[in-house]
Write an enzyme that holds these catalytic residues in place. Sequence first.
Site, PDB file in Angstrom:
ATOM      1  N   HIS A  22       0.516  -1.288   0.135  1.00  0.00           N
ATOM      2  CA  HIS A  22       0.073  -0.219   0.289  1.00  0.00           C
ATOM      3  C   HIS A  22       0.914   1.408  -0.175  1.00  0.00           C
ATOM      4  O   HIS A  22       1.818   1.347   0.908  1.00  0.00           O
ATOM      5  CB  HIS A  22      -0.796  -0.016   1.386  1.00  0.00           C
ATOM      6  CG  HIS A  22      -1.839  -0.975   1.225  1.00  0.00           C
ATOM      7  ND1 HIS A  22      -3.180  -1.158   1.368  1.00  0.00           N
ATOM      8  CD2 HIS A  22      -0.952  -2.280   1.869  1.00  0.00           C
ATOM      9  CE1 HIS A  22      -3.741  -2.070   2.222  1.00  0.00           C
ATOM     10  NE2 HIS A  22      -2.771  -2.802   2.378  1.00  0.00           N
ATOM     11  N   TYR A  23       0.185   2.333  -0.129  1.00  0.00           N
ATOM     12  CA  TYR A  23       0.915   3.584   0.226  1.00  0.00           C
ATOM     13  C   TYR A  23      -0.683   4.130   1.290  1.00  0.00           C
ATOM     14  O   TYR A  23      -0.894   3.864   1.218  1.00  0.00           O
ATOM     15  CB  TYR A  23       0.852   4.764  -0.969  1.00  0.00           C
ATOM     16  CG  TYR A  23      -0.031   5.008  -2.127  1.00  0.00           C
ATOM     17  CD1 TYR A  23      -0.838   5.761  -1.995  1.00  0.00           C
ATOM     18  CD2 TYR A  23       0.347   5.425  -3.365  1.00  0.00           C
ATOM     19  CE1 TYR A  23      -2.316   6.210  -1.887  1.00  0.00           C
ATOM     20  CE2 TYR A  23      -0.783   5.706  -3.870  1.00  0.00           C
ATOM     21  CZ  TYR A  23      -1.958   5.957  -3.336  1.00  0.00           C
ATOM     22  OH  TYR A  23      -3.181   6.718  -4.198  1.00  0.00           O
ATOM     23  N   THR A  24       0.723   5.486   1.907  1.00  0.00           N
ATOM     24  CA  THR A  24      -0.769   5.637   3.017  1.00  0.00           C
ATOM     25  C   THR A  24      -1.211   6.397   2.803  1.00  0.00           C
ATOM     26  O   THR A  24      -1.789   6.897   3.346  1.00  0.00           O
ATOM     27  CB  THR A  24      -0.082   6.070   4.294  1.00  0.00           C
ATOM     28  OG1 THR A  24       1.684   7.222   3.403  1.00  0.00           O
ATOM     29  CG2 THR A  24       1.596   5.152   5.009  1.00  0.00           C
ATOM     30  N   GLU A  87       2.952  -0.919   4.540  1.00  0.00           N
ATOM     31  CA  GLU A  87       2.476   0.422   3.885  1.00  0.00           C
ATOM     32  C   GLU A  87       3.497   1.702   3.796  1.00  0.00           C
ATOM     33  O   GLU A  87       4.664   1.402   5.003  1.00  0.00           O
ATOM     34  CB  GLU A  87       1.587   1.356   5.423  1.00  0.00           C
ATOM     35  CG  GLU A  87      -0.321   0.950   5.573  1.00  0.00           C
ATOM     36  CD  GLU A  87      -0.828   1.518   4.358  1.00  0.00           C
ATOM     37  OE1 GLU A  87      -0.247   2.384   3.973  1.00  0.00           O
ATOM     38  OE2 GLU A  87      -2.035   0.803   4.328  1.00  0.00           O
ATOM     39  N   HIS A 129      -2.998  -3.061  -3.990  1.00  0.00           N
ATOM     40  CA  HIS A 129      -3.883  -2.543  -2.681  1.00  0.00           C
ATOM     41  C   HIS A 129      -5.153  -2.808  -4.206  1.00  0.00           C
ATOM     42  O   HIS A 129      -5.939  -3.036  -4.160  1.00  0.00           O
ATOM     43  CB  HIS A 129      -3.961  -1.464  -1.144  1.00  0.00           C
ATOM     44  CG  HIS A 129      -5.340  -2.106  -1.476  1.00  0.00           C
ATOM     45  ND1 HIS A 129      -5.404  -0.261  -0.190  1.00  0.00           N
ATOM     46  CD2 HIS A 129      -6.317  -2.967  -0.496  1.00  0.00           C
ATOM     47  CE1 HIS A 129      -6.950  -0.790   0.781  1.00  0.00           C
ATOM     48  NE2 HIS A 129      -6.715  -2.204   0.626  1.00  0.00           N
ATOM     49  N   ASP A 139      -3.397   2.298  -4.599  1.00  0.00           N
ATOM     50  CA  ASP A 139      -2.865   2.300  -4.244  1.00  0.00           C
ATOM     51  C   ASP A 139      -1.608   0.509  -3.917  1.00  0.00           C
ATOM     52  O   ASP A 139      -2.479  -0.151  -4.177  1.00  0.00           O
ATOM     53  CB  ASP A 139      -2.739   2.940  -3.059  1.00  0.00           C
ATOM     54  CG  ASP A 139      -2.809   1.510  -1.488  1.00  0.00           C
ATOM     55  OD1 ASP A 139      -4.203   1.450  -2.281  1.00  0.00           O
ATOM     56  OD2 ASP A 139      -2.530   1.337  -0.995  1.00  0.00           O
TER      57      ASP A 139
HETATM   58 ZN   LIG Z   1      -4.361   0.764   1.275  1.00  0.00          ZN
END
Ligand SMILES: [Zn+2]
Length: 235
Positions: A22-24, A87, A129, A139
């Site tokens: 993921h990215y935040t 993340e 994600h 993301d």
């Molecule tokens: Zn995510």
Amino acid sequence: MISAPSPNFDNRVSPPDMIVLHYTGMRTGDEALARMTDAEAKVSAHYMIEEDGRLYSLVSEERRAWHAGVSFWKGATDINAASIGIELVNPGHEFGYRAFPDAQIEALIELMDDIRSRWTVPENRILGHSDVAPARKTDPGELFPWKRLAQAGHGVWVEPAGAPGAPLAEGDEGAGVFAMQAGLTRIGYDCAPSGKFDAQTTTVVRAFQRHWLQTRVDGIADGETRARLVAVLRA
Ligand SMILES: [Zn+2]
């Protein structure tokens, strides 16, 4: 590794065999950390990696963290139960999407080496994600270096095929569309074959491109997109 325990987890019923990246998507890493450790927010991940490579541990790998939400992969919908969530700090498409720095990716590769020494995670279960929730999530996005990760031994990458061919796009129907949907379904995407290139198919094609054809994230299945789809199936 910095310990930042989150209360947002529950029990697994089986060992994890998938990694979801993921990215935040928040302005700062601190903001993301505050949210993922807030019991009210009911979200978390196992790890968070800052842009400078600092690694935070939030939830034990033995536990089920809450990062994937409503998701789908190869018919399974409880992706949190199956996966370890990581993340990466990045403001994301909403707040100024930017490249993931080397230090962050190096820390990620080291972490994945560790995780995969502890659990059996097949190459084709290292995902973004957006792969497991294409209608809701973008993301880690088209700047995420999947190729570099694969070169370091993690995940599936396929090289450009330079394949021509008439594009398939929303509104098209027929055997070509059916075959493409069947291929996306076999990879794992939520794209039940109907032979009709509908809005969900566009969404899934875009998610596929965000991972494997990052220069063309338009939801139109041109020859190159379809060639890479076949290459991912063979990988
Ligand atoms: Zn995510």
